[in-house]
Design a protein around this motif. Structure first.
Motif, short mmCIF file in Angstrom:
data_model
loop_
_atom_site.label_atom_id
_atom_site.label_comp_id
_atom_site.label_asym_id
_atom_site.label_seq_id
_atom_site.Cartn_x
_atom_site.Cartn_y
_atom_site.Cartn_z
N ARG A 37 53.57 -36.21 -3.65
CA ARG A 37 53.11 -36.44 -5.01
C ARG A 37 51.60 -36.36 -5.10
NH1 ARG A 37 57.08 -40.21 -8.57
NH2 ARG A 37 58.78 -38.73 -8.45
N GLN A 38 50.90 -36.75 -4.01
CA GLN A 38 49.46 -36.61 -4.01
C GLN A 38 49.06 -35.13 -4.00
OE1 GLN A 38 47.81 -38.97 -0.86
NE2 GLN A 38 48.24 -40.91 -1.89
N ASP A 39 49.94 -34.28 -3.47
CA ASP A 39 49.67 -32.84 -3.43
C ASP A 39 50.02 -32.14 -4.74
OD1 ASP A 39 48.74 -33.00 -0.88
OD2 ASP A 39 50.65 -32.48 0.06
N VAL A 40 50.62 -32.88 -5.68
CA VAL A 40 50.99 -32.28 -6.96
C VAL A 40 49.73 -31.82 -7.69
CG1 VAL A 40 51.93 -32.77 -9.25
CG2 VAL A 40 53.15 -33.55 -7.22
N GLU A 297 57.29 -30.77 -6.90
CA GLU A 297 57.82 -31.42 -5.71
C GLU A 297 59.00 -30.66 -5.11
OE1 GLU A 297 58.66 -35.33 -7.16
OE2 GLU A 297 56.58 -36.00 -6.92
N GLY A 298 59.29 -29.48 -5.68
CA GLY A 298 60.34 -28.65 -5.13
C GLY A 298 61.74 -29.08 -5.49
N LYS A 299 61.88 -29.87 -6.55
CA LYS A 299 63.20 -30.36 -6.95
C LYS A 299 63.87 -29.40 -7.93
CE LYS A 299 61.81 -35.23 -6.63
NZ LYS A 299 61.57 -36.47 -7.41
N GLU A 300 65.18 -29.43 -7.94
CA GLU A 300 65.95 -28.75 -8.98
C GLU A 300 65.92 -29.60 -10.24
OE1 GLU A 300 67.67 -25.82 -9.02
OE2 GLU A 300 66.88 -25.31 -7.03
#
Length: 363
Positions: A37-40, A297-300
């Motif tokens: 989340r910090q990389d978002v 975050e790479g989620k569907e």
């Protein structure tokens, strides 16, 4: 220092180091998601600032929701100031900065297609916000824009009453580069066609109130003010320019709008605008922010977030969430824009509108 004491100190230090490693590791485990989340990093690209909603509502709501969901997120903000070319350059900048997701409200849905494709090629996701951009968009959130036009058309028809068949109306449909404008127009025509005579009909590039003012003045000159019984305006910005032209001509006829701008609410109270259509900004902004964080975050995206699909002008099927708009008139201001937190009664009921507010029950 004795050898025994030195050995004890060394052992204590090793134990401390070991405990420190466990502590960092323990913090990092739950932080796998936290680090992600910090990389978002999200680029927010809005189209213009003449319409008050973007800087007053959309931007702060979207940014706040992103920070709620991902406190360490980096948000890069851009406003294209109505320039499609500037927005294309801003997409390039966002990609160069390393944004993982773009929330894009397109100035020109067609011309932005190559930029959307460039984002896809770079592995960057695109959330179309409020306007459906062409190209490989990953998700879309807006309101049912055809329904907006239907609500506007029906409200105008209701306000005209028996006058619907006795004169002509003027239509101001908004910017031809905005795909939503075409939807508003189609919805309004579906209600109005065959029931009113359309004396003049205009597109208004960039949703410019000054252009709408000039167009309305031209329509009054061409048709005659006694012939015009009502005006369809696709949004409140145009309605502001139109209302000024009507006032200059000594006219007061039914006039529609959209976006629930503060000045439009005040015109409704004063009787110089009939209705606006509210599309509550916070639900739309929250959904866009949630889509963007999930994608970063790479989620569907879950079905609850994208319960339907739409087809873009370039033929792509896009997962979508379309919210329901609501008509605002003098009778329900308190139960709509005030209740939804857009404005307080004090913001609406300035001294100029105090008597009208009292009459409408706004206290």
């Amino acid at each position: 220092m004795s050898r025994t004491l030195r050995s004890a100190i060394a052992l204590a230090g090793a134990a401390a180091l070991s405990l420190g490693a466990v502590s960092v590791s323990g913090a990092a485990q739950p932080g796998a998601g936290s680090d992600a989340r910090q990389d978002v990093r999200i680029g927010l690209l809005l189209p213009e600032s003449k319409t008050t909603r973007y800087e007053k509502f959309d931007r702060p709501y979207i940014e706040a929701k992103i920070k709620e969901l991902a406190p360490g997120a980096q948000i890069d903000y851009y406003n294209a100031a109505e320039s499609a070319t500037t927005q294309q350059q801003q997409v390039n900048t966002a990609l160069a900065k390393g944004d993982k997701v773009l929330i894009l409200d397109a100035v020109d849905a067609k011309s932005i297609q190559s930029s959307v494709q460039k984002a896809r090629d770079a592995g960057v996701k695109v959330v179309a916000y409020d306007r459906l951009a062409q190209g490989p968009v990953d998700a879309y959130v807006s309101y049912d824009n055809r329904k907006v036009g239907e609500l506007q058309g029906q409200a105008l028809l209701d306000a005209l009453g028996d006058k619907a068949g006795t004169g002509e109306i003027v239509m101001h449909n908004g910017s031809p580069t905005d795909p939503n404008a075409a939807e508003f127009k189609a919805g309004a025509h579906s209600v109005l066609d065959g029931k009113v005579k359309i004396g003049k009909e205009y597109d208004t590039p960039n949703w410019d109130p000054n252009n709408a003012n000039q167009q309305m003045s031209g329509a009054i000159s061409a048709l005659g003010k006694d012939k015009i019984v009502g005006v369809y305006s696709a949004n409140d910005g145009l309605a502001a320019g139109i209302a000024t032209a009507l006032k200059a001509a000594g006219m007061n006829v039914p006039l529609t709008g959209q976006d629930a701008q503060l000045d439009a609410i005040q015109r409704i109270l004063a009787g110089t605008q009939t209705i606006t259509v509210e599309k509550p900004y916070k639900p739309e902004a929250d959904i866009a922010a949630t889509m963007a964080v999930d994608l970063a975050e790479g989620k569907e995206l879950p079905a609850s977030l994208v319960p339907t699909t739409v087809t873009s002008g370039s033929g792509q099927k896009v997962p979508a969430n379309l919210l329901t708009p609501v008509v605002v008139d003098k009778t329900n201001i308190k139960d709509t824009v005030v209740k939804d937190g857009l404005y307080t009664v004090d913001e609406i009921c300035t001294p100029t509108y105090a008597a009208a507010c009292e009459e409408a029950g706004l206290k």
